[in-house]
Design an enzyme around this catalytic site. Structure first.
Site, PDB file in Angstrom:
ATOM      1  N   TYR A 100      -5.626 -61.629 -13.445  1.00 43.39           N
ATOM      2  CA  TYR A 100      -6.175 -60.829 -12.350  1.00 43.39           C
ATOM      3  C   TYR A 100      -6.892 -59.575 -12.845  1.00 43.39           C
ATOM      4  O   TYR A 100      -7.886 -59.146 -12.285  1.00 43.39           O
ATOM      5  CB  TYR A 100      -5.067 -60.459 -11.364  1.00 43.39           C
ATOM      6  CG  TYR A 100      -4.696 -61.604 -10.453  1.00 43.39           C
ATOM      7  CD1 TYR A 100      -5.682 -62.257  -9.711  1.00 43.39           C
ATOM      8  CD2 TYR A 100      -3.383 -62.048 -10.340  1.00 43.39           C
ATOM      9  CE1 TYR A 100      -5.369 -63.315  -8.871  1.00 43.39           C
ATOM     10  CE2 TYR A 100      -3.056 -63.111  -9.504  1.00 43.39           C
ATOM     11  CZ  TYR A 100      -4.048 -63.739  -8.776  1.00 43.39           C
ATOM     12  OH  TYR A 100      -3.727 -64.791  -7.948  1.00 43.39           O
ATOM     13  N   GLU A 196      19.508 -77.476 -21.392  1.00 44.32           N
ATOM     14  CA  GLU A 196      18.173 -77.557 -20.801  1.00 44.32           C
ATOM     15  C   GLU A 196      18.150 -77.043 -19.371  1.00 44.32           C
ATOM     16  O   GLU A 196      17.319 -76.227 -19.009  1.00 44.32           O
ATOM     17  CB  GLU A 196      17.665 -79.016 -20.824  1.00 44.32           C
ATOM     18  CG  GLU A 196      16.308 -79.176 -20.160  1.00 44.32           C
ATOM     19  CD  GLU A 196      15.839 -80.632 -20.080  1.00 44.32           C
ATOM     20  OE1 GLU A 196      16.455 -81.496 -20.701  1.00 44.32           O
ATOM     21  OE2 GLU A 196      14.841 -80.878 -19.383  1.00 44.32           O
TER      22      GLU A 196
END
Ligand SMILES: Nc1ncnc2c1ncn2[C@@H]1O[C@H](COP(=O)(O)OP(=O)(O)O)[C@@H](O)[C@H]1O
Ligand SMILES: [Mg+2]
Lengths: 367, 694
Positions: A100, A196
């Protein structure tokens, strides 16, 4: 703090060096050109001795006065400018904010400098590799998306954080965990388990698995972000904790493990600081369904992509060990993949009470 | 003007118009009760003459009066066609004024709402002799053009009287005519109507009047109609007429009170087409039988050699021999199978193609001039094919293209860039080319897709010439495609003369003409694209240079000599993108006096004949702004003429008015500046953009 200032100066100097390339080329009527190391499989090699993926020396040229590259070149200079602004102001930011910050409509046109974040992210990675500066050094952080719990004490901005006293939620791992930001004050654990998925980490934390087995539990909610990987590496290196990895039994799980162990292809130059060559693969292994009597109906059929990916993994040099070839082949033969969650089929606490204890007891892991 | 015969003695083989009322009436089937048997007596009681008005009412669609909008156009068209035909035949450069007025009964109505109009068409033609006026305007099937094979707009002697008839049927008003055949003669005013039972004129008014014009004709019709602009409108028809007839000065006063001027840009009359006799290949069996009856010859060989073109007495004897008839036979006595054998023999004998001086093409330069005058574009080209023949009728196909946007239209001030959000993109243009079709210089506005010309445009592979084209569609892009068929007999698909029929020979010629136009356009488009892509590249660099310089300056802590860096980078950009050549090719370097539009013209004589035309001053709102000289000078030199001589000719044509009948080679008619130059002497000093030395 002195080190920090010194380092910053170095990165900023490197960034300003890009402007100098432009200025000097223009002076000599030459096409300004950046040399950018190639971030692809073609430019990495596996250092067997160190157990790491290392980046090769192949470079690509990015020239301004080349129609195909002009925009990328301009974008590179814009991102360099934004990064140097971070250095001067001593701020950190996210990839998205950089997008941005550098996005605007080019004067006298309908064209944007960047149309999507997909254009700015690779430019940042290009700068990381060409300036050999870590993303953290560039003051760009990933999202915080890791958690840690267990007998370890950190110093974070002067605050003492005891990860054994934070309930089942644990401590949220910051994206930058370099020593100057995060200090490891004390650690009494025997090993580190990198899980995980958040679901299994929550289960283990809730069951206080870490207390019974005196370990640190760490998760990165999927592919572990850099902060999580770097923290695991520091605990492994500084506190000598063995690292075990617990992932789904699918090609993606294998890949996550390989990135933790050897480093990634994309940012191979960071392996030096991120990879944990001694990390072990705890599971799920393709041998587990039989050994732990998981019914076939909790498996999931491998799709075409899975199969292609698995075959690709078998070709990676770091998966050439016979045990690994057998592991992946077994998955392909069965045609099934298993999620960690499928262990709940036996019992909600099967992971805590049966699976991991037996794994640890039998020292049943892959290297 | 040509001789006139009474149409009553001539059955009409082509049109479905009624035979003259003096002939036995057509039989009408007993329609009412099909099941009942009807006696011959009963049938006989019903058999009677069909009045022309009855015929007209039933067949108005065949004559172009299907609906009020089209009817209004047909009235204008018939009157203008006649005016142009007459002027050209008399060797006069036509000045035609069309005045379209709303007729209201007291309360003013907007033109778009009105349903009654007064159409007045005035010409400076030869005028019409007093005695003929009533029959021309108030008798169907009366004219000078049907009985001969010669190229003209009108063909059947049904045009203007049908328009008058339509007016009479819809408004009850007579046709008003003023005509004068020369300054020494008086002007006559007529008001005529048709006696619809007898197809004979009724003269309401006939007097001598004062008229400001020394010569010419004015026709006024009051008709029911609808005025609506846009496709297939009167406005479009007149505009297209002016494109194909740049030798005409046309003034159009619209119902809205606007005056549109279409100036004359080509100051030479089209060459007079010659009248020819029919070619044996062009006639049907019935026609042969009729010719055998009508001929003035007493022997068959005399008939063949005398009434057909390209049949010598010697060939006539050979044909007779082959058909196993005696050359001495009386034509009138040839009937039945013998006549049929003669017909077959005629078709099988090898006979030279008909002469082609009976048709006068518009010509490449005139087409260019017409297109340039009316259509804004960057590139114009025109092709006239050599004469060809279909079914014994000679014809010529001409095609032209006007392509692109004029530079001044391209350089519209860019809208302030509206920042684009993620996922937004620039809109794309999907404009398709437009086809304008002509038969004998008359625009065809209806039934485009049934027309041979249109089919040929679709089947041409425009992609080969750098244009986009989806399957079976028109090519994309800002382009007007012009196709003209000139012939002694244009084969229309129907009586309403709206689409040209699909003969292989015609298709082939159109395709060849379009391909040649396309090939030249391809050269132009490719050259322009090359230049544009170089320019786009540099443009990209220039946009990015600004960004890069600003970012470098910030990196260097704001201490950079920005201007210097910018200039250095710009120099590199220019040297890497074709340099100043690009600017020139795109016409970005200086537009000449008055911002001359950058126009490129390729003509048949030149491979890349590049010509800059002088600017066309828009004639606005009836202001009599004279057209600036559309100088087609600078065309390439024909190979057989030494350049210097050619230039000398051109120079003289530019500086002084040549007498009307100056003989010039048809291929090199220069377009001279008209009266405008006399009024604006300063203009003549300005010349078109410099010509590239060859
Ligand atoms: N404006 C005019 N000036 C001179 N002659 C005209 C004019 N209008 C019509 N005529 C004559 O009248 C004849 C009949 O015209 P028209 O009914 O339109 O049939 P066509 O044009 O098919 O012959 C023409 O052939 C021409 O000789
Ligand atoms: Mg007519």
């Amino acid at each position: 703090m002195t080190t920090k200032t010194k380092k910053t100066t170095l990165v900023e100097k490197k960034l300003i060096g890009l402007a100098d390339i432009v200025i000097q080329s223009a002076e000599r009527s030459k096409d300004p050109t950046f040399q950018i190391p190639i971030r692809a499989l073609s430019n990495v090699s596996f250092n067997e001795r160190k157990g790491l993926i290392e980046m090769g020396s192949k470079k690509q040229e990015r020239s301004f006065f080349n129609v195909g590259m002009a925009k990328k070149f301009m974008q590179t200079v814009l991102v360099a400018d934004a990064l140097s602004e971070l250095q001067r102001a001593d701020l950190t930011t996210s990839l998205r904010e950089i997008y941005y910050r550098t996005k605007h409509t080019i004067k006298n046109s309908h064209e944007n400098t960047f149309d999507t974040q997909d254009e700015s992210d690779p430019v940042i990675e290009d700068l990381e590799v060409s300036l050999t500066a870590l993303r953290e050094e560039l003051h760009v952080r990933a999202e915080n998306s890791g958690s840690i719990v267990g007998p370890v004490v950190f110093g974070d901005d002067g605050d003492r954080v005891d990860c054994s006293k934070l309930g089942k939620g644990g401590y949220s791992v910051p994206s930058i965990v370099e020593p100057e930001y995060l200090e490891i004050r004390r650690c009494t654990a025997d090993f580190l388990l990198l899980v995980e998925k958040g679901t299994q980490w929550n289960r283990l934390s809730e069951d206080k698995f870490w207390r019974r087995y005196n370990c640190v539990l760490l998760t990165g909610n999927g592919q572990p972000p850099r902060g999580v990987r770097r923290l695991a590496r520091r605990l492994h290196e500084e506190q000598r904790l063995p690292v075990y990895v617990l992932v789904d039994n699918d090609p993606w799980g294998y890949y996550i493990y390989s990135v933790i162990k050897q480093g990634s292809i994309n940012l191979a130059f960071e392996s030096q600081r991120m990879a944990i060559p001694k990390a072990k693969f705890m599971g799920l292994s393709s041998a587990d369904p039989e050994r732990y009597e998981l019914p076939r109906n909790v498996g999931i059929k491998l799709n075409e992509k899975d199969i292609a990916r698995a075959k690709e993994l078998m070709n990676y040099q770091w998966f050439k060990k016979p045990a690994w070839q057998a592991e992946i082949k077994r998955m392909l033969t069965s045609g099934l993949k298993y999620e960690l969650d499928s262990l709940a089929n036996k019992d909600f606490q099967y992971l805590t009470k049966k699976y991991l204890p037996r794994k640890l007891k039998e020292k049943d892991w892959l290297d | 003007m040509g001789k006139r015969k009474d149409s009553a003695s001539e059955p009409d083989s082509k049109s479905s118009a009624p035979r003259s009322n003096s002939e036995p009436a057509a039989k009408k089937p007993a329609a009412a009760k099909a099941a009942e048997r009807v006696t011959a007596v009963e049938m006989g009681a019903r058999q009677r003459e069909i009045s022309v008005s009855e015929f007209f009412t039933k067949n108005r669609h065949l004559l172009g009066f299907d609906n009020p909008r089209k009817a209004l156009l047909t009235c204008v068209k018939e009157a203008v066609d006649n005016a142009l035909d007459a002027c050209e035949e008399a060797g006069i450069l036509p000045d035609v004024t069309v005045n379209l007025e709303v007729v209201s009964n007291g309360v003013p109505v907007a033109p778009s709402q009105a349903n009654r109009f007064r159409v007045t068409v005035t010409d400076n033609g030869p005028g019409i002799v007093r005695q003929q006026i009533p029959r021309i305007f108030a008798k169907l099937l009366y004219g000078s053009k049907f009985h001969r094979l010669r190229m003209s707009r009108g063909q059947q002697g049904i045009g203007i009287s049908a328009a008058g008839m339509y007016g009479q049927l819809t408004t009850g008003k007579p046709v008003k005519i003023i005509s004068r055949i020369g300054s020494k003669a008086a002007a006559h005013f007529f008001e005529v109507q048709i006696d619809t039972k007898k197809n004979e004129p009724l003269v309401h008014e006939n007097k001598q009047i004062e008229w400001e014009q020394p010569r010419g004709t004015q026709v006024t019709l009051e008709v029911e109609g609808k005025y609506q602009k846009g496709r297939a409108s009167v406005d479009e028809w007149l505009e297209q007429t002016s494109i194909a007839n740049p030798h005409v000065k046309l003034v159009y006063k619209t119902p809205e009170g606007e005056t549109k001027e279409y100036p004359r840009t080509y100051h030479e009359l089209p060459p007079q087409p010659r009248e020819i006799k029919p070619h044996p290949y062009g006639i049907e069996f019935g026609m042969l039988l009729k010719m055998l009856q009508d001929t003035k010859s007493h022997t068959l060989s005399g008939f063949l050699a005398g009434d057909f073109c390209r049949v010598s007495p010697q060939l006539a004897d050979e044909i007779c021999k082959a058909a196993k008839v005696s050359p001495e036979d009386k034509p009138r006595e040839l009937k039945g199978p013998v006549a049929e054998t003669l017909y077959k023999t005629l078709q099988e004998t090898k006979i030279m193609a008909p002469p082609t001086n009976c048709i006068s093409p518009i010509g490449e330069k005139a087409i260019l001039s017409g297109l340039y005058k009316q259509i804004k574009g960057e590139f114009y080209t025109a092709v006239s094919r050599p004469p060809a023949v279909y079914r014994g009728n000679p014809f010529i196909i001409e095609a032209g293209l006007a392509y692109g946007n004029r530079p001044q239209d391209q350089n519209k001030p860019q809208q302030p860039a509206m920042p684009k959000a993620e996922g937004e993109h620039e809109e794309e243009d999907s404009e398709l080319a437009r086809v304008i079709r002509y038969a004998n210089r008359v625009p065809l506005l209806y039934q485009q897709s049934a027309c041979s010309t249109f089919k040929a445009v679709l089947s041409t592979g425009w992609k080969n010439y750098g244009l986009s084209q989806s399957r079976g569609a028109l090519p994309g892009g800002p382009m007007v495609i012009f196709v003209h068929m000139a012939s002694v007999w244009v084969p229309f698909t129907s009586e309403s003369k709206e689409a040209i029929a699909d003969y292989d020979e015609i298709q082939k010629e159109i395709t060849l003409a379009l391909r040649e136009c396309g090939r030249r356009l391809g050269l132009f488009v490719r050259r322009r694209e090359r230049a544009a892509s170089e320019f786009r590249r540099r443009n990209i660099f220039e946009l990015y240079i600004e960004e890069v310089v600003e970012a470098c300056n910030r990196l260097k802590g704001g201490t950079l000599p920005k201007q210097k860096l910018k200039e250095q980078l710009q120099k590199i950009a220019t040297s890497r993108t074709g340099g100043t050549k690009t600017d020139q090719a795109l016409g970005k370097t200086g537009g000449g006096p008055e911002g001359l539009p950058h126009s490129i013209i390729v003509t048949a004589d030149g491979v890349e004949g590049e010509t800059a035309l002088a600017t066309q001053v828009e004639s606005d709102q009836g202001l009599a702004v004279p057209p600036a000289e559309p100088d087609l000078l600078g065309d390439t030199t024909p190979a057989d003429e030494p350049a210097s001589k050619e230039n000398a000719t051109k120079k003289s044509s530019r500086t002084k008015h040549l007498p009307k009948k100056t003989t010039m080679k048809s291929g090199q008619i220069a377009i001279r500046a008209g009266e405008s130059k006399a009024k604006h002497p300063s203009k003549s000093a300005k010349t078109a953009a410099p010509r590239k030395p060859k």
